[in-house]
Design a protein around this motif. Structure first.
Motif, short mmCIF file in Angstrom:
data_model
loop_
_atom_site.label_atom_id
_atom_site.label_comp_id
_atom_site.label_asym_id
_atom_site.label_seq_id
_atom_site.Cartn_x
_atom_site.Cartn_y
_atom_site.Cartn_z
N UNK A 27 0.81 -1.22 0.00
CA UNK A 27 0.00 0.00 0.00
C UNK A 27 0.84 1.27 0.00
N UNK A 28 2.18 1.13 -0.02
CA UNK A 28 3.06 2.29 -0.11
C UNK A 28 3.69 2.34 -1.50
N UNK A 29 4.49 3.36 -1.74
CA UNK A 29 5.20 3.45 -3.02
C UNK A 29 6.47 4.27 -2.81
N UNK A 30 7.38 4.15 -3.77
CA UNK A 30 8.63 4.89 -3.71
C UNK A 30 8.53 6.20 -4.47
N UNK A 31 9.41 7.12 -4.12
CA UNK A 31 9.59 8.36 -4.87
C UNK A 31 10.55 8.06 -6.02
N UNK A 32 10.37 8.64 -7.20
CA UNK A 32 11.29 8.41 -8.30
C UNK A 32 12.76 8.63 -7.90
#
Length: 349
Positions: free
Chosen positions: A94-99
């Motif tokens: 449910x999270x994600x990374x920053x580019x």
């Protein structure tokens, strides 16, 4: 080129999975990244979503549990059994990374072999709302001596890491072992401290490293009873580090005294703030007082927070919210919170 593995545990988060995976594989240019999705017997379509993603990208592997094993066992399966890369990250579905986050972390770890893990600033965002604008250019890095960083954690009795923003050297992860099943809600902070007992800590300045999604199913607790549970879990985590890494901590006795004092102060502060906010009917004031007494049996009554609580008890729960602007400790509390957040935002500690 360094290799980096990302373990994505998933339970009922199939609707978040594609965005999470794409932030790992499509937004980390120039890095050799591999992904393992572990579906922990989700009752939704998470396994089907994971398999569809893997069918379209050879960098993705999928494991599906026939029965639910829980998040700790799932984490350890990926980190200790699967990861063969130079570095490894654990990223909830449910999270994600920053580019560029993994690229920045890998560069720090490449440049500093003495560093065991790297982290940066996470961005929290409310589920259903837009992603906040992220900073993607680092202004530099800092390497904190592991012992110094660890002692700061004991002195503050808090963590400074959310979780998705961390990248760990895989060899060190294997050395310290996996997450502790006895710490279902405080395993993260205990893990970072165990790592810091064995290696230095790297911090990425200026750039944001991950997005942490805030929604009703997060495992972190924010209700008033949950805040007491959080203190209890934190105490277990710090005591666990002392038990497991005491031979690596030359000031273990002083660290124990510092963290138990700090936890007692946190509990008393939460208790007296219940009077400031008119919430003594929902905040477990007596249990917080008992927790403080148990942390610091010989000295909790000498703490300024205890005196602040006693003052509020004399004033009374009904009157105190109206007198809050006139009570010095209430004003000091607001100033303290402001300075804490400003310090954390600048240095991540």
């Amino acid at each position: 080129m360094s290799t980096l593995g990302v373990v994505i545990p998933c339970y009922k988060y199939g609707h978040f999975l594609e965005d999470c995976v794409r932030s790992v594989l499509d937004e980390q240019e120039g890095l050799d990244v591999r992904v393992l999705i572990i579906d922990d017997a989700s009752p939704d379509d998470s396994a089907a979503v994971a398999r569809k993603l893997a069918d379209g990208d050879p960098r993705i592997e999928v494991r599906v549990h026939e029965t639910n094993k829980g998040h700790i066992a799932t984490y350890n399966e990926g980190l200790l059994e699967w990861a063969e890369t130079d570095y490894v990250a654990l990223l909830s579905a449910d999270d994600r990374l920053v580019p560029g986050a993994l690229v920045r972390a890998a560069a720090l770890l490449d440049a500093h072999p003495e560093v065991g893990f790297a982290y940066g600033r996470p961005l929290r965002f409310q589920h259903g709302g837009p992603l906040p604008a992220a900073r993607t250019s680092s202004t530099g890095t800092v390497v904190y001596p592991g012992q110094w960083w660890l002692e700061r954690r004991f002195g503050e009795a808090t963590g400074c890491i959310t979780s998705p923003e961390v990248v760990v050297r895989t060899s060190l992860q294997r050395t310290v072992g996996g997450y502790d099943p006895a710490l279902p809600h405080a395993g993260d902070i205990e893990m970072w401290m165990r790592l810091a007992a064995h290696a230095d800590v790297g911090y990425i300045q200026g750039a944001d490293q991950a997005y942490y999604r805030v929604h009703g199913n997060n495992m972190s607790t924010t209700d008033f009873g949950g805040q007491l549970d959080d203190l209890r879990q934190r105490r277990i985590a710090f005591e666990s580090v002392l038990a497991k890494c005491g031979d690596r901590l030359p000031r273990a006795e002083q660290l124990s005294a510092a963290v138990h004092t700090r936890l007692a102060r946190f509990a008393l502060r939460r208790a007296y703030r219940a009077y400031d906010r008119g919430r003594t009917d929902v905040v477990p004031v007596q249990e917080l007082l008992d927790f403080a007494r148990d942390c610091l049996p010989e000295g909790f009554t000498a703490l300024p927070e205890y005196r602040a609580l006693r003052l509020r008890q004399r004033i009374g729960a009904r009157t105190m919210p109206y007198l809050q602007p006139l009570v010095l400790s209430a004003v000091v509390e607001r100033v303290r919170e402001w300075f804490w957040w400003k310090s954390w935002d600048r240095r991540g500690i």
